[in-house]
Each structure stands twice: as structure tokens, then as C-alpha cells.
Design an enzyme around this catalytic site. Structure first.
Site, mmCIF file in Angstrom:
data_model
loop_
_atom_site.group_PDB
_atom_site.id
_atom_site.type_symbol
_atom_site.label_atom_id
_atom_site.label_comp_id
_atom_site.label_asym_id
_atom_site.label_seq_id
_atom_site.Cartn_x
_atom_site.Cartn_y
_atom_site.Cartn_z
ATOM 1 N N LYS A 149 4.200 52.818 11.110
ATOM 2 C CA LYS A 149 3.010 53.268 10.373
ATOM 3 C C LYS A 149 2.211 54.231 11.248
ATOM 4 O O LYS A 149 1.671 53.835 12.277
ATOM 5 C CB LYS A 149 2.110 52.072 10.031
ATOM 6 C CG LYS A 149 0.900 52.500 9.208
ATOM 7 C CD LYS A 149 -0.216 51.476 9.242
ATOM 8 C CE LYS A 149 -1.455 51.935 9.971
ATOM 9 N NZ LYS A 149 -2.004 53.242 9.617
ATOM 10 N N GLU A 169 -16.417 52.934 25.685
ATOM 11 C CA GLU A 169 -15.508 54.063 25.437
ATOM 12 C C GLU A 169 -16.162 55.031 24.445
ATOM 13 O O GLU A 169 -16.544 54.622 23.352
ATOM 14 C CB GLU A 169 -14.186 53.551 24.864
ATOM 15 C CG GLU A 169 -13.154 54.659 24.716
ATOM 16 C CD GLU A 169 -11.828 54.187 24.134
ATOM 17 O OE1 GLU A 169 -11.839 53.464 23.127
ATOM 18 O OE2 GLU A 169 -10.774 54.559 24.693
ATOM 19 N N CYS A 226 -6.705 57.798 25.613
ATOM 20 C CA CYS A 226 -7.073 56.455 26.067
ATOM 21 C C CYS A 226 -7.268 56.459 27.575
ATOM 22 O O CYS A 226 -8.020 55.666 28.122
ATOM 23 C CB CYS A 226 -5.998 55.456 25.669
ATOM 24 S SG CYS A 226 -4.354 55.994 26.145
ATOM 25 N N GLU A 242 -1.887 47.996 23.092
ATOM 26 C CA GLU A 242 -2.449 48.888 24.122
ATOM 27 C C GLU A 242 -3.687 49.534 23.529
ATOM 28 O O GLU A 242 -3.618 50.119 22.453
ATOM 29 C CB GLU A 242 -1.425 49.928 24.574
ATOM 30 C CG GLU A 242 -0.294 49.354 25.420
ATOM 31 C CD GLU A 242 -0.745 48.639 26.682
ATOM 32 O OE1 GLU A 242 -1.834 48.963 27.216
ATOM 33 O OE2 GLU A 242 -0.025 47.726 27.124
HETATM 34 P P1 NAD Z 1 -7.803 52.248 15.464
HETATM 35 O O1 NAD Z 1 -7.803 50.932 16.128
HETATM 36 O O2 NAD Z 1 -8.870 52.555 14.510
HETATM 37 O O3 NAD Z 1 -6.431 52.469 14.669
HETATM 38 C C1 NAD Z 1 -5.164 52.355 15.308
HETATM 39 C C2 NAD Z 1 -4.104 52.064 14.252
HETATM 40 O O4 NAD Z 1 -4.332 50.751 13.732
HETATM 41 C C3 NAD Z 1 -4.138 53.019 13.060
HETATM 42 O O5 NAD Z 1 -2.822 53.289 12.626
HETATM 43 C C4 NAD Z 1 -4.890 52.196 12.022
HETATM 44 O O6 NAD Z 1 -4.592 52.589 10.696
HETATM 45 C C5 NAD Z 1 -4.352 50.809 12.325
HETATM 46 N N1 NAD Z 1 -5.178 49.692 11.839
HETATM 47 C C6 NAD Z 1 -6.494 49.682 11.535
HETATM 48 N N2 NAD Z 1 -6.869 48.464 11.103
HETATM 49 C C7 NAD Z 1 -5.765 47.672 11.145
HETATM 50 C C8 NAD Z 1 -5.511 46.309 10.836
HETATM 51 N N3 NAD Z 1 -6.476 45.499 10.384
HETATM 52 N N4 NAD Z 1 -4.264 45.837 11.019
HETATM 53 C C9 NAD Z 1 -3.279 46.626 11.505
HETATM 54 N N5 NAD Z 1 -3.459 47.930 11.797
HETATM 55 C C10 NAD Z 1 -4.691 48.451 11.628
HETATM 56 O O7 NAD Z 1 -7.745 53.329 16.638
HETATM 57 P P2 NAD Z 1 -7.822 54.918 16.523
HETATM 58 O O8 NAD Z 1 -9.211 55.324 16.218
HETATM 59 O O9 NAD Z 1 -6.720 55.409 15.657
HETATM 60 O O10 NAD Z 1 -7.448 55.357 18.010
HETATM 61 C C11 NAD Z 1 -8.360 55.469 19.056
HETATM 62 C C12 NAD Z 1 -8.276 54.277 19.984
HETATM 63 O O11 NAD Z 1 -6.939 54.099 20.425
HETATM 64 C C13 NAD Z 1 -9.099 54.453 21.245
HETATM 65 O O12 NAD Z 1 -9.778 53.251 21.518
HETATM 66 C C14 NAD Z 1 -8.048 54.728 22.318
HETATM 67 O O13 NAD Z 1 -8.434 54.385 23.626
HETATM 68 C C15 NAD Z 1 -6.921 53.900 21.838
HETATM 69 N N6 NAD Z 1 -5.654 54.347 22.399
HETATM 70 C C16 NAD Z 1 -5.049 53.565 23.335
HETATM 71 C C17 NAD Z 1 -3.858 53.976 23.918
HETATM 72 C C18 NAD Z 1 -3.163 53.142 24.953
HETATM 73 O O14 NAD Z 1 -1.946 53.262 25.088
HETATM 74 N N7 NAD Z 1 -3.869 52.292 25.669
HETATM 75 C C19 NAD Z 1 -3.292 55.197 23.547
HETATM 76 C C20 NAD Z 1 -3.931 55.964 22.578
HETATM 77 C C21 NAD Z 1 -5.112 55.528 22.002
#
Ligand code: NAD
Length: 479
Positions: free
Chosen positions: A173, A380, A282, A248
């Protein structure tokens, strides 16, 4: 253009027939496409296809699985420029950054196409004659892969590559804001002839598709990348029926600038880490922790460099692209207000550039005199906002670096060998870098955080990636 999901080797619309519009964050009039607003029924179909395909795929010799991954890498390479442009158009990072990300994905596939040959179990000495004891590594089964929008090809591929190499079937997804570049990867998957059902792509919201995947009884493991708040929910949901899970999540990454540092190196490193990919990594450098002796000189240098960055559309030569969506832009602007209220000094930026009004552009921003307890030093931001924090020396620098809930990446710029090594020992983070920025990863070493940055269950990339997607079986063989 209206695009579809890829389930069981076919392109299909969401069962509901509904779609959602994806736009270019640098130009909101530019519609990238209409993508399926999928739901539980589409996840059910994808998981059923994956379950049906998985055992035959697992029985396929590992070098054959690897060969398909290698062909996939070649196919991506043949479309490298197109993929980079696609990525820039939906996510906003500038073309050079997008090309680097596509290159990482290709490299990752090539790595796993070979690594799987050498991956397996161990033979151990048994307690009796004519007896063999050994372990086998087997695929976990059907895996659900959920990604964030900020690295919309590199991270999905570093999940999909090891998952498929190890003999799993996957349901992927994408983030709903950035589905297009991976749609093209699935076109390539289709073109190279992976068996139907082995790799599936379902687009939709987190609350519909994401939560259906994490709670689906047919899914054996979930790999998630995203925010810490969502990651916690995903972890709890996946653990309820004992799925294997890795999450992550966010970071608040520091770079320490020692008084022994080469100042130009330090400025290059902090500028790249803070403002590269519009600060939306991230691993982005959101805190520069600077020894008092070099603080003024560093501040003057970083402000001058920040002011020289040309903000603009990544497809038209901009050096720093927009934020990926409205809520990220609002979030950064809110943190500018919070920082001012908390008493930090705004050195440069803090608003929207006047020239770029068609997208979610924000100025690269530097705050100085930041106290380590202020919210911009603790939370963050996920935008191009750097907090510069003065410290008296090494001990205080490490205390400040470690004094946050996150623990993803940390770096130090120093010419002092002992200081560098002490930082490796004392840093509370999953990645530690010396004389490098906090961003950037290599495909063959583990990646992941500690503390609130990760579930700390497994790592991604390198061998560690294959471990997540395999489980151990122990064999006692008395012959
Ligand atoms: P997010 O948590 O809003 O969404 C991430 C994913 O989870 C999306 O595909 C979203 O549709 C899905 N999602 C949302 N609600 C869900 C649920 N209830 N159940 C399952 N899936 C769900 O994050 P974002 O805004 O897309 O990304 C930014 C964040 O990601 C930042 O905090 C960043 O630090 C982090 N990030 C971490 C890494 C890492 O490897 N540590 C890498 C990239 C981004």
C-alpha cells in the site's frame, strides 16, 4: 488519467469504483491522476491472490527469484529518467534528489537479487553421532507493506525486494499522496513476468486499506514506515493476532559541530541534512548542536547558505522543492510560530516565498539560540527548519543530542578521533555518522532507529531485511 490497483496480475479498479485525485505539490493545477480509493474488499482480494501464489513462489529456487529481481532492476533502469520525473511530480523533491532515490531502489533490487543466494540457516554440532542439527530460513508467508509519502520508491522497494527474494508474496500500500511512481514499478513487475499474485498493489487511505492490511488474518507480517503516532497503532493492531511486525518511524536527528571541525565541511553537511529533500526525511538534520567557540562563525555561514537556496519546482530547476502536501506546509508554519513564542531567534526564512504561489512552498528556515527543551528542539517538524543549539563542549553536546524521545540518526563533525569514537559509544540512535550528514543510507547495511523511532523488532536493508521476511525452522536429523 484514471489508474487502477494491481491484483493477481491484473489492473483492476477499486471495488467501490471510487477514486481520489493526486496533484503535483509544486503546481496544484497539475493533476497527476485519479487513483483508486480502495477499501477492505480490495485488500481481501489482494490477500487472497497473495495466499494462493505464495507456496509455489517459495518453492521456486532462490536464484530464479533473484534473477527476476535483477530483471526488474534492469527494467527500472531503462525507465530511470521517467521514474525520477514521476517522483518529482507527485512528491515534490527536486529532480537530482529523485534520480538519487530511483538509483537507490535499483541498487537495492540488485543487492537482494544476489544476497538471497547466500542467505540460509546454520549447521550446528549435535550431541550424538550420526545426527545433524541445522536451521532453515523460510518465508513468513504473505506480507503487508505500508509506506510513507516521503521516499515513495526507495523505501517501498527496500521492503518489496527482500520480501520477494525470500519467497513471500506481498500486498503493498503506497501513501495515498504518492502512488504513481510505485504504480510504474508494478508495470515493470508485470513486464518482467513475476507470477500472478506474488506482488500486489492496492491504493487507498490508511484508515481503510492500511488498517485492513494490519488486521487481516491472511497477512503474516507487516512492515510499516511512517509517523510514530500511526506506527504505534499499526504495531498494536498487528500484534493482536501475533503477526510479525516492524515499524520505522519519526526522528529528531542531531548533527554535532565540534570546535575541531572543518567549518566548510560542517556547513556542507548540515545544509544538506537540513534542507535536502525539503527537510522531509525521517533522517533529516533538524538540530545543529554547536560548540560555543565556533557558534557565531557557524551561524553566520549556515544563514548565508540557507539564504542562497533557490526554492522552486523540482521539474523546473529549483534547488529545494515544495512540501508534499498542505498539512505538512501548515505544520512547518505552525512550528515557526511555536519557536518564536518559545523565544528562539528567527535568523532567516519562516514564511512562504513570494515568487512561488502555485504550490506548497516554504522558505528554508533557521532558528538560533534554541534551548534543548523548546518544542522545535524536541518534536519532529518534517520540513526545512533547522534549530541551532549552542553547547559548551562534548559532554553537553551528547546530553542534548540524546535528550529527545527519538533515536534514528545522529552525526558529529569533528577532526578529533577520540571525540568521534566516544560519540559512537554514547549516541542513542540507530545510525551514527562521523563527518557525514544524518541523511543517506547504503543498501547493504541495516537501517532503523531506537527509542520512539522504531519498534526495535527488526531492521531494514542489508541482511537484516531478509531476516524480517524469513522465520527459522530447526531440524534434528538422526541418520
Ligand atoms: P503516516 O504515519 O501518516 O502514514 C504512513 C503510512 O501509514 C501511509 O501509507 C498511511 O496511509 C498509512 N496509515 C495511516 N493510518 C493507518 C492505519 N490506521 N493503519 C495502517 N496504516 C495507516 O506518515 P506520513 O505522513 O506518510 O510520513 C511521514 C512520517 O514518516 C514522518 O514521521 C517520518 O519521520 C516517517 N518516516 C520514517 C522513516 C523511517 O524509516 N524511520 C522513513 C520515512 C518516513
Amino acid at each position: 488519467m484514471a489508474y487502477e490497483n494491481y491484483i493477481d496480475g491484473e489492473w483492476v479498479a477499486a471495488e467501490s469504483g471510487e477514486t481520489a485525485t493526486v496533484r503535483n505539490p509544486a503546481d496544484l493545477d497539475d493533476v497527476v491522476g485519479e487513483f483508486p480509493a480502495s477499501g477492505e474488499a480490495d485488500v481481501d482480494a489482494a490477500v487472497a491472490a497473495a495466499s494462493a501464489a505464495q507456496s509455489e513462489w517459495a518453492a521456486t529456487p532462490a536464484p530464479e527469484r533473484g534473477a527476476l529481481l535483477r530483471e526488474l532492476a534492469d527494467e527500472l533502469e531503462a525507465r530511470e529518467d521517467e521514474l525520477a520525473e514521476t517522483l518529482t511530480r507527485e512528491e515534490g523533491k527536486v529532480l537530482g534528489e529523485a534520480a538519487g532515490e530511483v538509483g537507490h531502489a535499483i541498487d537495492s533490487l540488485r543487492y537482494y537479487s544476489e544476497a538471497i543466494r547466500d542467505f540460509g540457516g546454520d549447521v550446528k554440532n549435535a550431541s550424538a553421532r550420526d545426527k545433524r542439527l541445522f536451521t532453515r530460513r523460510e518465508p513468513v508467508g504473505v506480507v503487508g507493506l505500508i509506506a510513507a509519502w516521503n521516499y515513495p520508491i526507495a523505501i517501498p522497494v527496500w521492503k518489496l525486494g527482500p520480501a520477494l527474494a525470500a519467497g513471500n508474496a506481498a500486498v503493498f500500500k503506497p501513501a495515498s499522496a504518492t502512488p504513481n511512481v510505485m504504480r510504474k514499478v508494478f508495470e515493470c513487475i508485470d513486464a518482467v513476468g513475476f507470477p500472478d499474485g506474488v506482488a500486489n498493489y492496492v491504493v487507498g487511505s490508511g484508515s481503510e486499506v492500511g488498517s485492513a492490511l494490519t488486521s487481516h488474518p491472511g497477512v503474516n507480517a507487516v512492515s510499516f514506515t511512517g509517523s510514530t503516532a500511526t506506527g504505534r497503532r499499526v504495531y498494536e493492531s498487528a500484534c493482536e493476532d501475533q503477526k510479525r511486525v516492524q515499524t520505522e518511524m519519526g526522528g529528531k536527528n542531531p548533527t554535532i559541530v565540534s570546535d575541531s571541525a572543518d567549518l566548510e565541511d560542517a556547513l556542507d553537511i548540515v545544509q544538506g541534512g537540513a534542507f535536502g529533500v525539503t527537510g522531509q526525511a525521517c533522517t533529516a538534520t533538524s538540530r545543529a548542536i554547536v560548540y560555543e567557540d565556533v557558534y557565531d562563525e557557524f551561524l553566520e555561514g549556515i544563514v548565508a547558505r540557507t539564504e542562497s537556496i533557490e526554492v522552486g519546482p523540482g521539474l523546473k530547476g529549483g534547488e529545494m522543492g515544495p512540501q508534499a502536501n498542505e498539512s505538512e506546509l501548515e505544520g512547518t508554519l505552525d512550528y515557526v510560530d511555536v519557536a518564536k513564542e518559545d523565544g528562539a531567534t528567527l535568523e532567516t526564512g519562516g514564511g512562504r516565498p513570494e515568487a512561488e504561489t502555485d504550490g506548497y512552498f516554504v522558505e528554508p528556515t533557521v532558528f538560533s539560540d534554541v534551548d534543548p527543551e523548546m518544542r522545535i528542539a524536541q518534536e519532529e517538524v518534517f520540513g526545512p527548519l533547522l534549530a541551532v543549539i549552542p553547547v559548551s563542549g562534548f559532554e553537553e553536546a551528547v546530553e542534548v543530542a540524546n535528550g529527545v524521545d527519538y533515536g534514528l540518526a545522529a552525526s558529529i563533525v569533528t577532526q578529533d578521533h577520540s571525540e568521534a569514537n566516544r560519540f559512537v559509544d554514547e549516541s542513542e540512535s540507530g545510525l551514527v555518522k562521523i563527518n557525514e550528514g544524518t541523511t543517506g543510507t547504503e543498501v547493504n547495511v541495516p537501517f532503523g532507529g531506537i527509542k520512539d523511532s522504531s519498534s526495535n523488532t527488526f531492521r531494514e536493508q542489508g541482511d537484516a531485511g531478509l531476516r524480517f521476511y524469513t522465520r527459522l525452522k530447526t531440524v534434528y536429523d538422526s541418520y
